[in-house]
Design an enzyme around this catalytic site. Structure first.
Site, PDB file in Angstrom:
ATOM      1  N   ASP A 149       2.610 -14.591 -19.405  1.00  0.00           N
ATOM      2  CA  ASP A 149       1.638 -15.496 -19.311  1.00  0.00           C
ATOM      3  C   ASP A 149       1.812 -16.792 -19.757  1.00  0.00           C
ATOM      4  O   ASP A 149       2.842 -17.257 -20.193  1.00  0.00           O
ATOM      5  CB  ASP A 149       0.750 -14.927 -20.873  1.00  0.00           C
ATOM      6  N   ASP A 163       2.538 -17.359 -26.525  1.00  0.00           N
ATOM      7  CA  ASP A 163       3.283 -15.952 -26.763  1.00  0.00           C
ATOM      8  C   ASP A 163       4.078 -15.893 -25.326  1.00  0.00           C
ATOM      9  O   ASP A 163       5.543 -15.442 -25.443  1.00  0.00           O
ATOM     10  CB  ASP A 163       2.441 -14.818 -26.716  1.00  0.00           C
TER      11      ASP A 163
END
Ligand code: 0RA
Length: 637
Positions: free
Chosen positions: A501, A505
């Site tokens: 993504d 994170d």
């Protein structure tokens, strides 16, 4: 001289030779600078600076300054002797013009220093000139200042005297030709890193670096040379002894310098240079150094009774655990090998480095018993951990988890058995993993979903690393093993693609993966097998028409194109928000997707950041975060 006369004079035999030389360089730039991408672009600066460094090596230059300007040009100034302007007897032209159009080592004007010929630097200033839209040079020499301008490598006017001048030196300013290079934007960090490196390798010189695009103004001067370089590598780590070991020796015409210091971590950082060129792919000098380290530490450990029996021995990886080392050799006629010419091939250098390091390191160990004991006990612990890891591996192997056919259950493999055609997508999370499995071409695309974050290998010893299921799964899927036992021929997929993504994170997972590859499978990155998938950030739609945007600017362009009104914008917060078809069309399908290939530089940078952000030391971490406040403001540390 009237312009007609100048023109007529310009078209004699030697200038035809010049023009032919120029067009050869412009036709096949890759042959001279390796490539025309950002790497090749930066070679232009390296080449120009290397020439000034040659003046430093000749003992004739103490200051170099490099400036990146807002118009895309670069200026390099040095206070050397100035490129000779006297008429070259063979060509009947000023030597300066010869240096900038044909020669890279004019016999009469040659400087007696170690040359880098054969590597990608050392190709000659005429190559930089030929690949520049324009190139201007000013020389101070003989009490005068001289000037000449070139366009695409050809002089636009004869060398002229600007006036009187004191001192000596050379100033060169050039604009890379956008007709040659895929990109003409210099990267500050890339240039800065190289200049800093050069200042460690050449302690005699002060190098000033300015980037007018953001106001950067730095001066690098490291009188302590490679000893300071090693201290810099260990700056955020806890070291086993205060001052790096330094050794300097000569074998035949080869000059050898090594600085090394251990830290309490588990990784090896070995930077190796030949005539100031960073040999990222190693070579004979590195082999010689490694073998001397293993041999000398084993001999010492055996003599002092740290090793029991004939069979017990410290392995190469054991004696390099926690090692930070800089090796700098000067070789008279270096042979560089490999795709990127970053590997030393001279076979004689192995023995030269090996014998020099054997001798000097043995002396050092004798003279510093306390340090030696700390080193040996760390290596013995590493060796025991390696043995424990080996046993654990045997065990899992017997359970059938790691052997062929025993591929990890989560891996959705592809049908093809031709690794050069196969791709492995490493995907963040089971949900995006599921979408990727639907969107892939099963013939040649495999998908491995990762659950959560993988272990940070920066902080773990081999045995602990192999206890982590995520790491084991990755190693098995990729197939080449790790560390000293790595075998690139066993690579199961020639493209390893990280698909995460575009959030904090995601970038954390990417950094963890990069650290694993960089530390444990460096060849994977060196040979260009690691990629980052570029997923779109937006989908812009109006009626039946839609487009994907990978940046904010691109989104705005589509909005304008679609006429603004009635346009809907969908923002993808993660891969999971796309359906299989969308993910396939935007991110996975060859020909439509765009992949970023990871370079050793990228990985090195990621790792550096990592050592600082994840390391034990608080102070460097705070300093780093303050210096880079904007970029890392939303990083979870
Ligand atoms: C050949 C001979 C001499 C100096 C140089 C080249 C020279 C080249 C460059 C390129 C950038 N800066 C430079 N500075 C010097 C020595 C000439 C003499 O003996 O005076």
């Amino acid at each position: 001289m009237a312009p007609e006369t100048a023109k007529a004079a310009a078209y004699d035999a030697s200038s035809i030779q010049v023009l032919e030389g120029l067009s050869a360089v412009r036709k096949r730039p890759g042959m001279y600078i390796g490539s025309t991408d950002t790497r090749g672009l930066h070679h232009l600066i390296y080449e120009v600076v290397d020439n000034s460094i040659d003046e430093v090596l000749a003992g004739a230059c103490t200051e170099i300054s490099v400036t990146l300007h807002t118009d895309g040009t670069c200026t390099v100034v040095d206070n050397g002797r100035g490129i000779p302007v006297e008429v070259h007897p063979k060509y009947n032209r000023p030597a300066l013009e010869i240096v900038l159009t044909v020669l890279h080592a004019g016999s009469k004007f040659d400087r007696n220093t170690y040359k880098v010929s054969g590597g990608l630097h050392g190709v000659g200033l005429h190559v930089v000139n030929a690949l520049s839209e324009w190139f201007e040079v000013r020389v101070r020499r003989n009490g005068h200042e001289y000037f000449q301008r070139y366009e695409r490598g050809a002089p636009v006017a004869p060398l002229k005297v600007l006036g009187d001048a004191e001192g000596t030196g050379t100033e060169q300013r050039f604009k890379p030709d956008p007709a040659v290079f895929e990109t003409v934007v210099f990267e500050k960090e890339t240039v800065e890193r190289r200049l800093k490196e050069l200042s460690f390798l050449n302690p005699q010189v002060a190098i000033r670096f300015r980037d007018e695009r953001d106001g950067t103004d730095l001066t690098f001067h490291h009188a302590g040379g490679i000893v300071e370089f090693v201290q810099d590598l260990n700056a955020s780590l806890t070291t086993l002894f205060p001052t790096p070991v330094f050794l300097h020796a000569k074998r035949d015409t080869t000059d050898i310098e090594v600085a090394l210091q251990y830290n309490d971590g588990y990784n090896e950082t070995l930077l190796a240079f030949v005539n100031n060129i960073n040999t990222v792919d190693g070579g004979t000098h590195v082999i010689g150094l490694r073998s001397a380290l293993t041999r000398t530490l084993n001999d010492y450990a055996r003599q002092r009774g740290f090793l029991k029996g004939e069979k017990e021995a410290l392995g190469g990886e054991d004696v390099r655990e926690g090692l930070a080392c800089v090796l700098s050799v000067k070789v008279l006629e270096p042979q560089f090998e490999g795709q990127t010419k970053a590997k030393l091939g001279n076979s004689e250098v192995k023995g030269q480095v090996e014998s020099a390091v054997n001798e000097k390191l043995a002396e050092f160990l004798e003279e510093h018993p306390a340090i030696s004991q700390a080193l040996i006990s760390k290596a013995v612990q590493a060796s025991q951990a390696r043995e424990a890891a080996r046993k654990a591996r045997e065990l899992t192997r017997r359970k059938g988890l790691l052997e062929g056919g025993g591929l990890p259950g989560k891996l959705a493999d592809c049908h093809s058995r031709d690794p050069s055609a196969c791709e492995l997508f490493i995907v963040e999370g089971d949900s995006a993993g599921g979408t990727a499995k639907q969107g892939r071409d099963r013939e040649f695309q495999a998908v491995l979903p990762l659950r959560g974050k993988i272990l940070n290998v920066e902080k773990a010893r081999l045995d602990k690393m192999l206890q982590s299921e995520g790491i084991r799964t990755l190693i098995t899927a990729i197939g080449i093993g790790i560390g000293d036992e790595l075998d690139l021929a066993k690579l199961r997929y020639h493209k390893i693609i990280m698909m995460t993504d575009a959030d904090v994170d995601g970038s954390h997972i990417r950094t963890l993966l990069l650290t694993l590859f960089y530390r444990k499978m460096p060849e994977l990155i060196g040979e260009g097998h690691v990629y980052i998938a570029q997923a779109p950030l937006y989908r812009v739609q109006r009626g039946q028409k839609f487009a994907y945007a990978y940046t904010d600017a691109e989104r705005d362009r589509w909005v304008t194109e679609y006429g603004g009104k009635g346009v809907t914008i969908q923002r993808y917060k993660g891969l999971g928000e796309m359906n299989a078809e969308q993910l396939r069309d935007t991110t996975m399908k060859p020909g439509q997707r765009s992949l970023l290939r990871v370079t050793v530089d990228d990985a090195q940078r990621a790792n550096e950041l990592f050592t600082i952000l994840m390391g034990e030391e608080v102070e460097p971490r705070r300093a780093y975060i303050q210096a880079h406040a904007v970029e890392v403001s939303n990083l979870d540390i």
